[in-house]
Design a protein around this motif. Structure first.
Motif, PDB file in Angstrom:
ATOM      1  N   GLY A  38      -0.830 -86.735 -41.054  1.00 26.23           N
ATOM      2  CA  GLY A  38      -1.807 -87.833 -41.121  1.00 26.23           C
ATOM      3  C   GLY A  38      -1.706 -88.438 -42.511  1.00 26.23           C
ATOM      4  O   GLY A  38      -0.665 -88.329 -43.150  1.00 26.23           O
ATOM      5  N   GLY A  42      -5.968 -86.364 -46.108  1.00 22.44           N
ATOM      6  CA  GLY A  42      -6.556 -85.588 -45.016  1.00 22.44           C
ATOM      7  C   GLY A  42      -6.153 -84.124 -45.138  1.00 22.44           C
ATOM      8  O   GLY A  42      -5.642 -83.695 -46.179  1.00 22.44           O
ATOM      9  N   VAL A  43      -6.385 -83.375 -44.061  1.00 24.81           N
ATOM     10  CA  VAL A  43      -6.008 -81.952 -44.052  1.00 24.81           C
ATOM     11  C   VAL A  43      -4.712 -81.732 -43.255  1.00 24.81           C
ATOM     12  O   VAL A  43      -4.033 -80.734 -43.422  1.00 24.81           O
ATOM     13  N   GLY A  73      -1.674 -90.549 -37.825  1.00 25.97           N
ATOM     14  CA  GLY A  73      -2.587 -89.562 -37.251  1.00 25.97           C
ATOM     15  C   GLY A  73      -2.242 -89.132 -35.834  1.00 25.97           C
ATOM     16  O   GLY A  73      -1.123 -89.360 -35.349  1.00 25.97           O
ATOM     17  N   SER A  74      -3.235 -88.535 -35.179  1.00 19.24           N
ATOM     18  CA  SER A  74      -3.056 -87.865 -33.884  1.00 19.24           C
ATOM     19  C   SER A  74      -2.346 -88.685 -32.800  1.00 19.24           C
ATOM     20  O   SER A  74      -1.403 -88.212 -32.183  1.00 19.24           O
ATOM     21  N   GLU A 125     -12.409 -79.703 -37.011  1.00 19.57           N
ATOM     22  CA  GLU A 125     -12.574 -81.024 -37.638  1.00 19.57           C
ATOM     23  C   GLU A 125     -13.914 -81.602 -37.207  1.00 19.57           C
ATOM     24  O   GLU A 125     -14.254 -81.555 -36.020  1.00 19.57           O
ATOM     25  N   SER A 155      -4.706 -93.392 -35.203  1.00 22.40           N
ATOM     26  CA  SER A 155      -5.471 -92.250 -35.706  1.00 22.40           C
ATOM     27  C   SER A 155      -6.151 -91.529 -34.548  1.00 22.40           C
ATOM     28  O   SER A 155      -6.330 -92.100 -33.468  1.00 22.40           O
ATOM     29  N   GLY A 156      -6.540 -90.296 -34.804  1.00 18.77           N
ATOM     30  CA  GLY A 156      -7.316 -89.573 -33.808  1.00 18.77           C
ATOM     31  C   GLY A 156      -8.745 -90.053 -33.805  1.00 18.77           C
ATOM     32  O   GLY A 156      -9.381 -90.202 -32.758  1.00 18.77           O
ATOM     33  N   TYR A 200     -14.417 -90.654 -40.278  1.00 21.16           N
ATOM     34  CA  TYR A 200     -13.133 -89.950 -40.380  1.00 21.16           C
ATOM     35  C   TYR A 200     -13.326 -88.579 -39.757  1.00 21.16           C
ATOM     36  O   TYR A 200     -14.262 -87.856 -40.136  1.00 21.16           O
ATOM     37  N   THR A 201     -12.516 -88.252 -38.797  1.00 17.34           N
ATOM     38  CA  THR A 201     -12.573 -86.919 -38.185  1.00 17.34           C
ATOM     39  C   THR A 201     -11.566 -86.053 -38.914  1.00 17.34           C
ATOM     40  O   THR A 201     -10.354 -86.284 -38.825  1.00 17.34           O
ATOM     41  N   VAL A 202     -12.072 -85.061 -39.633  1.00 16.60           N
ATOM     42  CA  VAL A 202     -11.203 -84.331 -40.549  1.00 16.60           C
ATOM     43  C   VAL A 202     -11.786 -82.945 -40.831  1.00 16.60           C
ATOM     44  O   VAL A 202     -12.990 -82.727 -40.658  1.00 16.60           O
TER      45      VAL A 202
END
Ligand code: GLU
Length: 329
Positions: A38, A42-43, A73-74, A125, A155-156, A200-202
């Motif tokens: 990503g 991010g992670v 991202g995803s 997340e 992105s996810g 932000y999903t993280v």
């Protein structure tokens, strides 16, 4: 004539040497794999790095060389894995589900990605919403009329942001000024006053929220809760209640953990990626589990058994071989 024969012999000899040369051999045996992640704050990016590090340390044994790519991202990762442009990718568990089953309302509606395979799941997340204190945003409803980043296509989290808004009856096209920029750019824009809030999903802690909460502009995490959200979590098997651990962000203007919902990061591949590569990566991560766990604070909650949960696509046979050997399946 004699000279010509000698030259020919020399050339042939040289050629034979070249054919037998070691570098060519190593090249032929090394399998190169790329892991899609990503944004770099991010992670997923450090996660890809952690996995690559483990497998590359055994390069001589496995002949695998892994590299990591920063991506959108995803959703991007799923599509790139399916296209054969990436061998692996980190993918939100909800997005894995949507892609594998072709869930309506997602990018893959009616177009199930049946070759997608799960390897293992990783850190949790949280769907995270941060706003500037000046914006006055205290709940999801307060986003009305504000400039809000929902996430970049690919992105996810873009889908999580839209689901959140839909759950409380906010239309992103009519009720607010939606932005679709990358998560890595959002903290700077929030600090500059060019955004009021961003989703932000993280996993936590993340560089993105450290940056967002460490500047001059005071920033607060906003709870994602209420009846609409409860309904959403109840209706979607891939969503679960979660929270933002605010102690990870000393600069944030919150004094208690912030309720929200969340998913899991998962490691995905394609059925077309060979069993031995997937086996080797799975084995290295699980055999060195304690070492792996120390590579990022977001992994603190990981257990080996937990890393087999939250997977919707079938587990790749290479990973399954390891799980059986290790007594995990
Ligand atoms: N969950 C985000 C996505 O799927 C990425 C988060 C991260 O990079 O850690 O796009």
């Amino acid at each position: 004539m004699k000279k010509l024969i000698m030259l020919t012999v020399a050339v042939l000899f040289g050629f034979t040497l070249m054919l037998g040369a070691a570098p060519g051999d190593v090249q032929a045996k090394t399998q190169f794999v790329t892991i899609g992640t990503g944004g770099i704050t991010g992670v997923y990016y450090p996660t890809g790095g952690a996995i690559a590090k483990m497998i590359n340390a055994k390069r001589k044994e496995y002949g695998i060389r892994a590299t990591v790519e920063s991506t959108g991202g995803s959703a991007f990762n799923v599509n790139a894995i399916m296209a054969g442009d990436l061998e692996f990718g980190v993918v939100q568990s909800d997005r894995q589900y949507q892609a594998f089953f072709g869930e309506e309302g997602s990018e893959w509606g009616g177009n199930a990605q049946k070759d997608l395979r799960a390897v293992f799941s990783i850190h949790p997340e949280s769907v995270t919403l941060a706003a500037s204190v000046d914006s006055g945003i205290k709940s999801v409803m307060d986003l009305k009329g504000k400039r809000v980043n929902l996430g970049n296509p690919g992105s996810g989290h873009l889908k999580n942001s839209k689901d959140t808004l839909a759950a409380v009856g906010i239309d992103p096209e009519k009720d607010l000024k939606a932005e679709f920029i990358k998560a890595a750019e959002a903290p700077g824009l929030l600090q500059d006053g060019r955004l009021d809030a961003f989703f932000y999903t993280v996993g936590h802690p993340s560089g993105a929220f450290k940056e967002a909460t460490a500047g001059k502009t005071k920033v607060v995490f906003v709870a994602i809760e209420g009846m609409g959200i409860d309904e959403l979590v109840k209706n979607k098997s891939y969503y679960a209640k979660s929270f933002v651990p605010v102690s990870q962000y000393p600069g944030a203007m919150n004094d208690a953990d912030v309720p929200t919902f969340g998913v899991k990061a998962t490691f995905c591949t394609s059925i077309k990626v060979s069993d031995n590569v997937v086996y080797a990566i799975t084995k290295e991560v699980f055999d060195n589990f304690d070492k792996f766990k120390k590579l990022h604070p977001a992994y603190a909650v990981l257990t080996k058994e937990g890393m087999l949960e939250g997977l919707s696509a079938p587990i790749h046979p290479g990973a399954m071989k390891y799980f059986k050997e290790a007594g995990l399946k």
